[in-house]
Design an enzyme around this catalytic site. Structure first.
Site, PDB file in Angstrom:
ATOM      1  N   LYS A   1     -14.217  55.102 -65.582  1.00 54.95           N
ATOM      2  CA  LYS A   1     -15.325  54.639 -66.402  1.00 54.95           C
ATOM      3  C   LYS A   1     -14.851  53.970 -67.687  1.00 54.95           C
ATOM      4  O   LYS A   1     -15.492  53.048 -68.193  1.00 54.95           O
ATOM      5  CB  LYS A   1     -16.266  55.812 -66.714  1.00 54.95           C
ATOM      6  CG  LYS A   1     -17.071  56.285 -65.509  1.00 54.95           C
ATOM      7  CD  LYS A   1     -17.890  55.153 -64.890  1.00 54.95           C
ATOM      8  CE  LYS A   1     -18.911  55.631 -63.884  1.00 54.95           C
ATOM      9  NZ  LYS A   1     -19.638  54.506 -63.242  1.00 54.95           N
TER      10      LYS A   1
ATOM     11  N   TYR B   1     -12.557  60.322 -63.001  1.00 59.19           N
ATOM     12  CA  TYR B   1     -13.834  59.668 -63.296  1.00 59.19           C
ATOM     13  C   TYR B   1     -13.817  59.051 -64.694  1.00 59.19           C
ATOM     14  O   TYR B   1     -14.251  57.905 -64.889  1.00 59.19           O
ATOM     15  CB  TYR B   1     -14.941  60.699 -63.166  1.00 59.19           C
ATOM     16  CG  TYR B   1     -16.334  60.212 -63.466  1.00 59.19           C
ATOM     17  CD1 TYR B   1     -17.009  59.373 -62.582  1.00 59.19           C
ATOM     18  CD2 TYR B   1     -16.996  60.630 -64.624  1.00 59.19           C
ATOM     19  CE1 TYR B   1     -18.305  58.951 -62.859  1.00 59.19           C
ATOM     20  CE2 TYR B   1     -18.293  60.222 -64.896  1.00 59.19           C
ATOM     21  CZ  TYR B   1     -18.932  59.380 -64.009  1.00 59.19           C
ATOM     22  OH  TYR B   1     -20.214  58.962 -64.285  1.00 59.19           O
TER      23      TYR B   1
END
Length: 296
Positions: free
Chosen positions: A178, A174
């Site tokens: 991001k 993640y």
């Protein structure tokens, strides 16, 4: 949204992942400010499994019940066909596209040594590719409009995270996705400005399905983030592009990224020992990095 001003009156806005959480709050907020909204959502679970048209249709129902205009889109925006059909849905339904809010995402959290390749690929796909493809197809439309001499006042709001800015233990996939979205935001801002397109990113902090386990004490609401997103997605944000904002409750922070710090130049090639000695001196004069979320 309380105190609506009509700041997005007449604009057509796409919000991905808009069936729940932050995306839903953004869609409702844009509609309250006069925008026509394309509500995209696959209706998947927290890990990306399953599929349901229900969440997107429910948000459309909320908007239309309040007197607004909205249409649901259930395509997979991490595919070329899905992203193309998303942009087409706006153009075919409302005749234009003014703002794209890339918000869709899910989690598959694991410590690095336990992180499967499939979990890496799935999260990178929905976050990174799911930002890239809608942006690509929207940008192609806006470039065509600009080339035809029609004025473009387009806005893109991407969704990064504190994990992408600082890292987050147990979220290597993640955090990497991001962080990549920040890079994509900077490049898109530089490339698309000539066509009348501004591209920014937000790093929101709010209590949603995705954050309730990771940040159990977080009480800020998704609707607290939406006013900044609406402003960035409006014509009123003229001149603001290539920036990253952190938003939590009533606090907005401009995030300042990598920039040169202390430096040393020998004027010739270093030996490893010399390079190490120089690096230690430079580190002693540099700012201490912010801690990674979850680090002890």
């Amino acid at each position: 949204m309380t105190g609506a001003t009509g700041i997005c009156e007449g604009r057509v806005v796409i919000v991905t992942g808009a069936g729940r959480g932050l995306g839903r709050a953004h869609a409702l907020a844009f509609a309250a400010e006069g925008a026509k909204v394309v509500v995209n959502d696959l209706g998947v679970g927290l890990d990306g499994a399953g599929c349901s048209e229900g969440p997107a249709q429910q948000v459309v129902g909320e908007i239309t019940a309040a007197g607004g205009a909205a249409v649901a889109h259930g395509g997979d925006i991490a595919t070329t066909d899905g992203a193309a059909s998303l942009v087409a849905a706006a153009l075919e339904t409302y005749g234009r596209l003014d703002t794209l809010v890339n918000n869709a995402g899910f989690l598959r959290d694991r410590m690095l040594v336990n992180l499967d390749e499939d979990d890496w690929d799935a999260v990178m796909r929905v976050h990174a590719k799911g930002h890239f493809l809608p942006l690509k197809h929207a940008a192609a439309h806006w470039r065509s409009e600009a080339g035809a001499g029609r004025p473009v006042v387009a806005r893109v709001v991407n969704t990064t995270s504190g994990a992408g800015l600082l890292g987050s233990v147990g979220q290597g996939n993640y955090a990497a996705a991001k962080a990549g979205i920040i890079g994509l935001t900077l490049v898109a801002s530089a490339e698309l400005g000539r066509y009348g397109v501004q591209v920014n990113a937000i790093a929101p902090a709010a209590r949603t399905r995705m954050t309730e386990d990771t940040f159990a004490g977080l009480s800020a609401l998704p609707a607290d983030v939406s006013p900044l997103v609406v402003w960035l997605g409006s014509a009123a944000s003229t001149g603001v592009t290539g920036r990253v904002f952190e938003a939590e409750a009533g606090r907005i922070t401009v995030m300042e990224g990598w920039r040169p710090g202390p430096a040393a130049d020998k004027g010739a090639r270093w030996t490893p020992s010399e390079a190490g000695e120089a690096a230690r001196k430079l580190l002693a004069d540099s700012e201490t990095p912010q801690p990674v979320y979850g680090a002890r």
